[in-house]
Enzyme design. Sequence first.
Site, mmCIF file in Angstrom:
data_model
loop_
_atom_site.group_PDB
_atom_site.id
_atom_site.type_symbol
_atom_site.label_atom_id
_atom_site.label_comp_id
_atom_site.label_asym_id
_atom_site.label_seq_id
_atom_site.Cartn_x
_atom_site.Cartn_y
_atom_site.Cartn_z
ATOM 1 N N ASN A 11 -13.666 -55.891 15.792
ATOM 2 C CA ASN A 11 -13.143 -55.099 14.681
ATOM 3 C C ASN A 11 -11.659 -55.417 14.589
ATOM 4 O O ASN A 11 -10.878 -54.962 15.416
ATOM 5 C CB ASN A 11 -13.370 -53.605 14.970
ATOM 6 C CG ASN A 11 -12.676 -52.710 13.951
ATOM 7 O OD1 ASN A 11 -12.223 -53.178 12.906
ATOM 8 N ND2 ASN A 11 -12.596 -51.420 14.253
ATOM 9 N N LYS A 13 -9.556 -54.581 12.300
ATOM 10 C CA LYS A 13 -8.734 -53.547 11.641
ATOM 11 C C LYS A 13 -7.801 -54.209 10.612
ATOM 12 O O LYS A 13 -8.191 -55.198 10.000
ATOM 13 C CB LYS A 13 -7.989 -52.726 12.692
ATOM 14 C CG LYS A 13 -8.939 -52.219 13.779
ATOM 15 C CD LYS A 13 -8.354 -51.239 14.722
ATOM 16 C CE LYS A 13 -9.431 -50.860 15.750
ATOM 17 N NZ LYS A 13 -9.023 -49.797 16.636
ATOM 18 N N HIS A 96 -16.037 -45.343 11.466
ATOM 19 C CA HIS A 96 -15.086 -45.555 12.565
ATOM 20 C C HIS A 96 -14.174 -44.332 12.678
ATOM 21 O O HIS A 96 -13.821 -43.720 11.677
ATOM 22 C CB HIS A 96 -14.267 -46.820 12.299
ATOM 23 C CG HIS A 96 -13.437 -47.226 13.475
ATOM 24 N ND1 HIS A 96 -12.245 -46.618 13.774
ATOM 25 C CD2 HIS A 96 -13.653 -48.153 14.442
ATOM 26 C CE1 HIS A 96 -11.758 -47.167 14.878
ATOM 27 N NE2 HIS A 96 -12.594 -48.096 15.305
ATOM 28 N N GLU A 98 -11.109 -44.028 13.087
ATOM 29 C CA GLU A 98 -9.875 -44.100 12.279
ATOM 30 C C GLU A 98 -10.153 -43.718 10.834
ATOM 31 O O GLU A 98 -9.317 -43.111 10.173
ATOM 32 C CB GLU A 98 -9.269 -45.512 12.387
ATOM 33 C CG GLU A 98 -8.580 -45.712 13.730
ATOM 34 C CD GLU A 98 -8.563 -47.143 14.240
ATOM 35 O OE1 GLU A 98 -8.783 -48.082 13.451
ATOM 36 O OE2 GLU A 98 -8.339 -47.320 15.454
ATOM 37 N N GLU A 163 -17.963 -44.889 20.703
ATOM 38 C CA GLU A 163 -16.535 -45.134 20.914
ATOM 39 C C GLU A 163 -15.820 -43.804 21.125
ATOM 40 O O GLU A 163 -15.468 -43.125 20.143
ATOM 41 C CB GLU A 163 -15.922 -45.821 19.691
ATOM 42 C CG GLU A 163 -16.509 -47.173 19.367
ATOM 43 C CD GLU A 163 -15.539 -48.023 18.555
ATOM 44 O OE1 GLU A 163 -15.168 -49.085 19.039
ATOM 45 O OE2 GLU A 163 -15.144 -47.602 17.466
ATOM 46 N N GLY A 169 -7.851 -47.984 21.549
ATOM 47 C CA GLY A 169 -6.465 -48.448 21.449
ATOM 48 C C GLY A 169 -5.527 -47.834 22.471
ATOM 49 O O GLY A 169 -4.306 -47.955 22.349
ATOM 50 N N SER A 207 -10.998 -49.759 24.153
ATOM 51 C CA SER A 207 -10.207 -50.484 25.165
ATOM 52 C C SER A 207 -11.030 -51.451 26.014
ATOM 53 O O SER A 207 -10.796 -51.577 27.209
ATOM 54 C CB SER A 207 -9.449 -49.490 26.059
ATOM 55 O OG SER A 207 -8.512 -48.766 25.290
HETATM 56 P P1 PGA Z 1 -9.847 -51.078 20.888
HETATM 57 O O1 PGA Z 1 -10.545 -50.626 19.510
HETATM 58 O O2 PGA Z 1 -10.730 -52.096 21.523
HETATM 59 O O3 PGA Z 1 -8.517 -51.620 20.470
HETATM 60 O O4 PGA Z 1 -9.728 -49.828 21.723
HETATM 61 C C1 PGA Z 1 -11.936 -50.475 19.430
HETATM 62 C C2 PGA Z 1 -12.325 -50.013 18.054
HETATM 63 O O5 PGA Z 1 -11.569 -49.268 17.432
HETATM 64 O O6 PGA Z 1 -13.401 -50.377 17.542
#
Ligand code: PGA
Length: 246
Positions: A11, A13, A96, A98, A163, A169, A207
């Site tokens: 992903n 983003k 997601h 976010e 997640e 993140g 992460s």
């Molecule tokens: P990350 O993001 O690996 O940077 O923690 C995962 C995601 O948001 O799908």
Amino acid sequence: MHLRKPIIAANWKMHKTGGEVEEFFTTLLPQIKDLKPQVWVAPSATALRLAVKAVHGSYVLIGAQNIYFEEKGAFTGEISAPQVADCGAKFVIIGHSERRRLFGENNPDIKKKINSAASNGLIPLLCIGETLEERKNHQTEHVLKNQLVSVLDEHFEGVIAYEPVWAIGTGQSATSAMIEEAHGVCKEILKKLCRKGDQIPVLYGGSVTPETTHALSRTKYVDGALVGGASLEAKSFLSIIRGFTS
Ligand code: PGA
């Protein structure tokens, strides 16, 4: 251990311009030729067509990070499932954290997006997960159940990504025990809820790095990973793919 090939999904983003997307695949593709893994990549909508062209002839699937649930109309700035499919996308990330947190996406919206994806031939990759507060209050199981039950029906055929919001993140991945427990809960619910529930892959995201991959790939009920930060560099994404398929 795995009955089917794991799915390693990126992903990206709001990262990467066209040139950076091309550069990434120029480095990655020759390296994954013989691995034949399931590699999925979700670039920004602006790079969808270009990414589809770049991976032509390989095993990599390109997908979108979001869609709007209407198919067309006066919805300035939105992108629909038919438009994304027209670019050659094969899957779409939906729900997601976010999108839920920053853009107010709720379960009724997510349900409509899943339906629109499915009726336009896109595989929905649904993201679910609890916040730190919910985990501390022992609500994780309840939250996961609610996020699944309120958007899925018996016809759902797609992929789930567990997640935990607090792991995205932050560099703070969930432990194997937490992941096994949460994935076990998801698999039970999916079996009850969906006709093909026992075939729905459940990925872990939050992460994921080359360093965490070894343990993750050996964790019970884990069918792959959804990777944000560590998928941006071809080298680290490749280590994660190798970690899952070797
Ligand atoms: P990350 O993001 O690996 O940077 O923690 C995962 C995601 O948001 O799908």
